[in-house]
Design a protein around this motif. Structure first.
Motif, PDB file in Angstrom:
ATOM      1  N   GLN A 144      24.085  56.813  47.892  1.00 31.42           N
ATOM      2  CA  GLN A 144      24.429  56.934  49.308  1.00 31.42           C
ATOM      3  C   GLN A 144      25.281  55.800  49.870  1.00 31.42           C
ATOM      4  O   GLN A 144      25.888  55.966  50.935  1.00 31.42           O
ATOM      5  CB  GLN A 144      23.139  57.037  50.143  1.00 31.42           C
ATOM      6  CG  GLN A 144      22.291  58.249  49.838  1.00 31.42           C
ATOM      7  CD  GLN A 144      23.039  59.547  50.094  1.00 31.42           C
ATOM      8  OE1 GLN A 144      23.787  59.671  51.055  1.00 31.42           O
ATOM      9  NE2 GLN A 144      22.854  60.529  49.216  1.00 31.42           N
ATOM     10  N   ALA A 177      29.066  56.578  50.657  1.00 28.08           N
ATOM     11  CA  ALA A 177      29.184  57.636  51.663  1.00 28.08           C
ATOM     12  C   ALA A 177      28.811  57.115  53.044  1.00 28.08           C
ATOM     13  O   ALA A 177      29.476  57.428  54.046  1.00 28.08           O
ATOM     14  CB  ALA A 177      28.291  58.827  51.291  1.00 28.08           C
ATOM     15  N   ALA A 237      28.230  64.081  58.255  1.00 21.76           N
ATOM     16  CA  ALA A 237      28.601  63.868  56.850  1.00 21.76           C
ATOM     17  C   ALA A 237      27.517  63.109  56.094  1.00 21.76           C
ATOM     18  O   ALA A 237      27.201  63.432  54.941  1.00 21.76           O
ATOM     19  CB  ALA A 237      29.922  63.108  56.770  1.00 21.76           C
ATOM     20  N   ILE A 238      26.931  62.088  56.734  1.00 23.05           N
ATOM     21  CA  ILE A 238      25.842  61.346  56.080  1.00 23.05           C
ATOM     22  C   ILE A 238      24.658  62.269  55.831  1.00 23.05           C
ATOM     23  O   ILE A 238      24.050  62.256  54.761  1.00 23.05           O
ATOM     24  CB  ILE A 238      25.389  60.141  56.925  1.00 23.05           C
ATOM     25  CG1 ILE A 238      26.494  59.109  57.053  1.00 23.05           C
ATOM     26  CG2 ILE A 238      24.160  59.482  56.271  1.00 23.05           C
ATOM     27  CD1 ILE A 238      26.111  57.911  57.913  1.00 23.05           C
ATOM     28  N   ASP A 298      24.627  65.453  55.430  1.00 22.41           N
ATOM     29  CA  ASP A 298      24.932  66.394  54.353  1.00 22.41           C
ATOM     30  C   ASP A 298      24.805  65.700  52.999  1.00 22.41           C
ATOM     31  O   ASP A 298      24.286  66.287  52.033  1.00 22.41           O
ATOM     32  CB  ASP A 298      26.328  66.970  54.520  1.00 22.41           C
ATOM     33  CG  ASP A 298      26.609  68.072  53.509  1.00 22.41           C
ATOM     34  OD1 ASP A 298      25.858  69.061  53.484  1.00 22.41           O
ATOM     35  OD2 ASP A 298      27.556  67.928  52.714  1.00 22.41           O
ATOM     36  N   SER A 299      25.255  64.449  52.922  1.00 23.04           N
ATOM     37  CA  SER A 299      25.121  63.689  51.677  1.00 23.04           C
ATOM     38  C   SER A 299      23.653  63.473  51.330  1.00 23.04           C
ATOM     39  O   SER A 299      23.242  63.607  50.175  1.00 23.04           O
ATOM     40  CB  SER A 299      25.839  62.343  51.809  1.00 23.04           C
ATOM     41  OG  SER A 299      25.731  61.585  50.624  1.00 23.04           O
ATOM     42  N   GLN A 307      22.176  66.772  50.067  1.00 20.12           N
ATOM     43  CA  GLN A 307      22.540  67.018  48.671  1.00 20.12           C
ATOM     44  C   GLN A 307      21.715  66.156  47.723  1.00 20.12           C
ATOM     45  O   GLN A 307      21.329  66.605  46.640  1.00 20.12           O
ATOM     46  CB  GLN A 307      24.032  66.765  48.471  1.00 20.12           C
ATOM     47  CG  GLN A 307      24.913  67.789  49.164  1.00 20.12           C
ATOM     48  CD  GLN A 307      26.378  67.553  48.896  1.00 20.12           C
ATOM     49  OE1 GLN A 307      26.862  67.726  47.778  1.00 20.12           O
ATOM     50  NE2 GLN A 307      27.110  67.146  49.923  1.00 20.12           N
ATOM     51  N   ARG A 328      22.234  73.494  54.224  1.00 10.74           N
ATOM     52  CA  ARG A 328      23.182  72.436  54.589  1.00 10.74           C
ATOM     53  C   ARG A 328      23.999  72.829  55.812  1.00 10.74           C
ATOM     54  O   ARG A 328      24.250  72.001  56.699  1.00 10.74           O
ATOM     55  CB  ARG A 328      24.088  72.122  53.410  1.00 10.74           C
ATOM     56  CG  ARG A 328      23.392  71.381  52.273  1.00 10.74           C
ATOM     57  CD  ARG A 328      24.275  71.324  51.042  1.00 10.74           C
ATOM     58  NE  ARG A 328      25.566  70.700  51.350  1.00 10.74           N
ATOM     59  CZ  ARG A 328      26.654  70.824  50.589  1.00 10.74           C
ATOM     60  NH1 ARG A 328      26.609  71.551  49.478  1.00 10.74           N
ATOM     61  NH2 ARG A 328      27.770  70.218  50.929  1.00 10.74           N
TER      62      ARG A 328
END
Length: 217
Positions: free
Chosen positions: A75, A78, A99-100, A102-103, A106, A201
């Motif tokens: 992480q 990102a 975006a964080i 979503d990372s 995942q 997501r």
């Protein structure tokens, strides 16, 4: 060359012990896990635990360090990119936070995080010195990024409100691992396949954009 080979071999033994220890400690807790069984399951001698970690407590703390380092590896970049991108505007901050998340989602869907999750959940319920390691070296940097981006996206919020929002947004990603059985049961699937993962997501992103766009009445 021999020294390099020996270091590589020692590193492999250490890594195998850590992976096995994380699994055993997560399933059985510190008291329930046996160093003898950890050594047997990792295919090494009991003396390896003493040599590499000094004993059971050292192994437990090293397991926490290993989890924290693994999360940072997955992480760190990102999060740094997102924080930098979020400096531009409130809209950019909102997109960066999405975006964080979503990372993180995942990461929670990756198979190796199952063992990490069991270990972390035990520490959440009954914190020890290992929790200090996990929080300071893995959780806090991500939460700090959340808080910074939330403050940019929602300047109307006070500091404690921003922290509370960060915690609860973080929890939406965590449920994909910590609440895996409930997620699968609710969606009537045996496992989170690619199609289900994309659905979750997408919903997480929509939730985040909705929450950050809300203004006080």
């Amino acid at each position: 060359m021999n020294c390099s080979f020996e270091r590589t071999k020692a590193d492999m033994v250490s890594a195998t012990l850590l992976d096995t220890a994380i699994d055993q400690f997560g399933r059985l807790g510190f008291e329930g896990a046996s160093t003898r069984e950890i050594a047997r399951a990792s295919g090494t001698a009991m003396s390896s635990i003493t040599y590499h970690f000094g004993g059971k407590q050292g192994l437990y703390l090293a397991a926490a360090e290993h989890i924290a380092a693994s999360i940072r590896n997955l992480q760190g970049e990102a999060v740094a990119r997102a924080v930098a991108a979020g400096q531009q505007s409130s809209i950019a901050a909102t997109e960066a936070l999405a975006a964080i998340l979503d990372s993180l989602a995942q990461m929670m869907l990756r198979p190796e995080t199952e063992a990490w999750s069991r270990f972390i959940i035990r520490e959440q319920q009954f914190p020890t010195e290992a929790f200090d390691v996990l929080f300071a070296k893995a959780m806090q940097p991500i939460l700090n990024a959340f808080i910074e981006l939330i403050s940019r996206a929602r300047p109307d919020l006070g500091q404690r409100e921003a922290v509370a929002m960060a915690i609860l947004l973080f929890g939406q990603a965590m449920v994909l691992r910590a609440g895996r059985a409930a997620v699968c049961r609710a969606l009537q699937v045996e496992q989170i396949d690619d199609e289900t993962a994309l659905l979750l997501r997408a919903r997480l992103r929509a939730n985040t954009l909705c929450i950050l766009s809300e203004k006080p009445q």
